[in-house]
Design a protein around this motif. Structure first.
Motif, PDB file in Angstrom:
ATOM      1  N   VAL A 221      18.822   8.478  -4.630  1.00 53.87           N
ATOM      2  CA  VAL A 221      19.308   7.331  -4.496  1.00 53.87           C
ATOM      3  C   VAL A 221      19.042   5.826  -5.099  1.00 53.87           C
ATOM      4  O   VAL A 221      17.204   5.810  -5.340  1.00 53.87           O
ATOM      5  CB  VAL A 221      19.163   7.228  -2.877  1.00 53.87           C
ATOM      6  CG1 VAL A 221      19.352   4.898  -2.930  1.00 53.87           C
ATOM      7  CG2 VAL A 221      19.964   7.830  -2.478  1.00 53.87           C
ATOM      8  N   VAL A 222      19.195   5.121  -6.224  1.00 56.73           N
ATOM      9  CA  VAL A 222      18.172   4.436  -6.677  1.00 56.73           C
ATOM     10  C   VAL A 222      18.767   3.616  -6.369  1.00 56.73           C
ATOM     11  O   VAL A 222      20.375   2.398  -6.456  1.00 56.73           O
ATOM     12  CB  VAL A 222      18.614   4.350  -8.411  1.00 56.73           C
ATOM     13  CG1 VAL A 222      18.363   3.465  -9.206  1.00 56.73           C
ATOM     14  CG2 VAL A 222      18.668   5.943  -8.797  1.00 56.73           C
ATOM     15  N   VAL A 223      18.387   1.621  -5.788  1.00 63.36           N
ATOM     16  CA  VAL A 223      18.515   0.602  -5.922  1.00 63.36           C
ATOM     17  C   VAL A 223      17.509  -0.213  -6.542  1.00 63.36           C
ATOM     18  O   VAL A 223      16.494   0.042  -7.121  1.00 63.36           O
ATOM     19  CB  VAL A 223      17.800   1.184  -4.325  1.00 63.36           C
ATOM     20  CG1 VAL A 223      18.819   1.603  -3.128  1.00 63.36           C
ATOM     21  CG2 VAL A 223      16.357   0.920  -3.733  1.00 63.36           C
ATOM     22  N   ARG A 224      18.253  -1.497  -6.279  1.00 69.62           N
ATOM     23  CA  ARG A 224      17.447  -2.393  -7.122  1.00 69.62           C
ATOM     24  C   ARG A 224      16.672  -3.341  -5.937  1.00 69.62           C
ATOM     25  O   ARG A 224      17.104  -3.309  -4.745  1.00 69.62           O
ATOM     26  CB  ARG A 224      18.571  -3.768  -7.602  1.00 69.62           C
ATOM     27  CG  ARG A 224      17.784  -5.172  -8.236  1.00 69.62           C
ATOM     28  CD  ARG A 224      19.482  -5.727  -8.720  1.00 69.62           C
ATOM     29  NE  ARG A 224      18.415  -6.603  -9.582  1.00 69.62           N
ATOM     30  CZ  ARG A 224      19.196  -7.970 -10.052  1.00 69.62           C
ATOM     31  NH1 ARG A 224      20.200  -8.381  -9.206  1.00 69.62           N
ATOM     32  NH2 ARG A 224      18.956  -8.784 -10.773  1.00 69.62           N
ATOM     33  N   ASP A 225      15.157  -3.185  -6.072  1.00 71.23           N
ATOM     34  CA  ASP A 225      14.283  -3.640  -5.501  1.00 71.23           C
ATOM     35  C   ASP A 225      14.218  -5.211  -5.450  1.00 71.23           C
ATOM     36  O   ASP A 225      14.989  -5.741  -6.092  1.00 71.23           O
ATOM     37  CB  ASP A 225      12.795  -3.162  -5.339  1.00 71.23           C
ATOM     38  CG  ASP A 225      12.461  -3.722  -6.659  1.00 71.23           C
ATOM     39  OD1 ASP A 225      12.799  -4.695  -7.183  1.00 71.23           O
ATOM     40  OD2 ASP A 225      11.434  -3.211  -6.910  1.00 71.23           O
ATOM     41  N   SER A 226      12.974  -5.940  -4.350  1.00 73.03           N
ATOM     42  CA  SER A 226      12.996  -7.562  -4.099  1.00 73.03           C
ATOM     43  C   SER A 226      12.986  -8.225  -5.324  1.00 73.03           C
ATOM     44  O   SER A 226      13.113  -9.190  -5.519  1.00 73.03           O
ATOM     45  CB  SER A 226      12.259  -8.090  -3.467  1.00 73.03           C
ATOM     46  OG  SER A 226      11.072  -7.027  -3.452  1.00 73.03           O
ATOM     47  N   SER A 227      12.120  -7.413  -6.950  1.00 81.32           N
ATOM     48  CA  SER A 227      11.766  -7.842  -7.688  1.00 81.32           C
ATOM     49  C   SER A 227      12.832  -7.627  -8.790  1.00 81.32           C
ATOM     50  O   SER A 227      12.641  -8.453  -9.989  1.00 81.32           O
ATOM     51  CB  SER A 227      10.314  -7.398  -8.331  1.00 81.32           C
ATOM     52  OG  SER A 227       9.637  -8.066  -7.066  1.00 81.32           O
ATOM     53  N   GLY A 228      13.718  -7.120  -8.259  1.00 83.01           N
ATOM     54  CA  GLY A 228      15.027  -7.069  -9.302  1.00 83.01           C
ATOM     55  C   GLY A 228      14.643  -5.645 -10.127  1.00 83.01           C
ATOM     56  O   GLY A 228      15.506  -5.174 -11.265  1.00 83.01           O
ATOM     57  N   ASN A 229      13.954  -4.624  -9.919  1.00 82.48           N
ATOM     58  CA  ASN A 229      13.160  -3.323 -10.619  1.00 82.48           C
ATOM     59  C   ASN A 229      14.660  -2.399  -9.846  1.00 82.48           C
ATOM     60  O   ASN A 229      14.269  -2.208  -8.918  1.00 82.48           O
ATOM     61  CB  ASN A 229      11.783  -3.630 -10.754  1.00 82.48           C
ATOM     62  CG  ASN A 229      10.995  -4.671 -11.547  1.00 82.48           C
ATOM     63  OD1 ASN A 229      11.769  -4.698 -12.075  1.00 82.48           O
ATOM     64  ND2 ASN A 229      10.225  -4.975 -10.689  1.00 82.48           N
ATOM     65  N   PRO A 230      14.248  -1.290 -10.486  1.00 81.00           N
ATOM     66  CA  PRO A 230      15.317   0.096 -10.219  1.00 81.00           C
ATOM     67  C   PRO A 230      14.553   1.196  -9.453  1.00 81.00           C
ATOM     68  O   PRO A 230      12.863   0.918  -9.730  1.00 81.00           O
ATOM     69  CB  PRO A 230      15.688   0.667 -10.982  1.00 81.00           C
ATOM     70  CG  PRO A 230      14.893   0.286 -12.268  1.00 81.00           C
ATOM     71  CD  PRO A 230      14.799  -1.098 -12.087  1.00 81.00           C
ATOM     72  N   GLN A 231      14.523   1.086  -8.057  1.00 77.78           N
ATOM     73  CA  GLN A 231      13.030   2.088  -7.334  1.00 77.78           C
ATOM     74  C   GLN A 231      14.346   3.359  -7.037  1.00 77.78           C
ATOM     75  O   GLN A 231      15.194   3.317  -6.781  1.00 77.78           O
ATOM     76  CB  GLN A 231      12.806   1.352  -6.425  1.00 77.78           C
ATOM     77  CG  GLN A 231      12.057   0.463  -6.778  1.00 77.78           C
ATOM     78  CD  GLN A 231      10.898   0.936  -7.226  1.00 77.78           C
ATOM     79  OE1 GLN A 231      10.129   2.298  -6.685  1.00 77.78           O
ATOM     80  NE2 GLN A 231      10.487   0.338  -8.100  1.00 77.78           N
ATOM     81  N   GLU A 232      13.747   4.791  -7.434  1.00 74.72           N
ATOM     82  CA  GLU A 232      14.656   6.109  -6.716  1.00 74.72           C
ATOM     83  C   GLU A 232      13.381   6.837  -6.571  1.00 74.72           C
ATOM     84  O   GLU A 232      12.485   6.830  -6.267  1.00 74.72           O
ATOM     85  CB  GLU A 232      14.550   7.003  -8.759  1.00 74.72           C
ATOM     86  CG  GLU A 232      15.363   8.341  -8.222  1.00 74.72           C
ATOM     87  CD  GLU A 232      15.314   9.142  -9.011  1.00 74.72           C
ATOM     88  OE1 GLU A 232      15.737   7.910 -10.520  1.00 74.72           O
ATOM     89  OE2 GLU A 232      14.681  10.157  -9.318  1.00 74.72           O
TER      90      GLU A 232
END
Length: 240
Positions: A221-232
């Motif tokens: 699952v890839v999401v956008r974190d609170s800093s706007g960066n993708p997290q997998e």
């Protein structure tokens, strides 16, 4: 006998080399059929993404005979081969969509009004599934080579699943960075991804399980974190 709730099996697999035939259905397709609850499953194969190639359909027919399933094809090229497409689709327990061009698939389905038909089937318990383009189509969109070797992102998927889709994550090097960039830029929302041989099972819009027909490969699952960066994040995966 329909599934007891709307079910989708979205994959990067499903076909394996046959022993005496060109292909057989892998564990992912068998799992989709099992989720339908049908004793003598009626499977509808949709090959729009590859232009309804009759030669490939012959291979799929042989695979169905090996599996002991009743299988029929929904052809849209050069025209639907049935008078009532909705009635035809709803007469099956499982709809399995093959790979190819998801952009072309979505365009042709729009012309023939297939999206609402498939939504009705899904809501009535017909299990929906597919591989590659046949996986991306159920989501809001995903990465595709429909337009050429340089990957692009489509965002006009059917949207039954309110996520993005990433297929072939381990076999095509460009897939992961394109998905990460799309999530970072807000082109895709939370995106669910599969390595080759892996699949994701949804009840309604809820992801309930990641499965694989191979001994390796994962799902993410890839999401956008609170800093706007993708997290997998890697998902726990069950080997079928």
């Amino acid at each position: 006998m329909p599934a007891d709730q709307p079910t989708i099996v979205a994959t990067s697999g499903g076909y394996i080399a046959g022993r005496r035939t060109e292909i057989e259905f892998g564990a992912l397709v068998h799992h989709a059929v099992e989720l339908s609850g049908a004793r003598r499953p009626r499977v509808c194969h949709v090959g729009t993404a590859s232009g309804d190639q009759r030669s490939w359909q012959a291979n799929v027919d042989e695979a169905a005979r090996v599996a002991g399933w009743d299988l029929a094809h929904l052809n849209l090229f050069p025209m639907p081969q049935v008078l009532d497409v909705a009635e035809f689709v709803l007469s099956h327990d499982v709809v399995w969509v093959g790979g190819g061009s998801v952009a072309n698939l979505l365009a042709v389905w729009t012309v023939h009004g297939l999206g609402p038909v498939l939504r009705t089937a899904w809501e009535r318990g017909v299990v929906l599934g597919g591989v590659s383009a046949g996986s991306i189509c159920w989501y809001l969109g995903g990465s595709t080579d429909s337009f050429g070797p340089e990957l692009r992102v489509v965002t006009n998927g059917l949207g039954f699943l309110p996520y993005g889709s990433g297929v072939h994550f381990d076999s095509e090097a460009a897939r992961r960075p394109v998905v990460h960039e799309a999530v970072r830029d807000g082109v895709l929302p939370e995106t669910h991804c599969t390595d080759d041989g892996a699949g994701l099972v949804y009840f309604g819009t809820r992801l309930v399980e990641a499965v694989s027909e191979r001994s390796r490969g994962g799902a993410y699952v890839v999401v956008r974190d609170s800093s706007g960066n993708p997290q997998e994040e890697s998902l726990d995966i069950r080997r079928l």
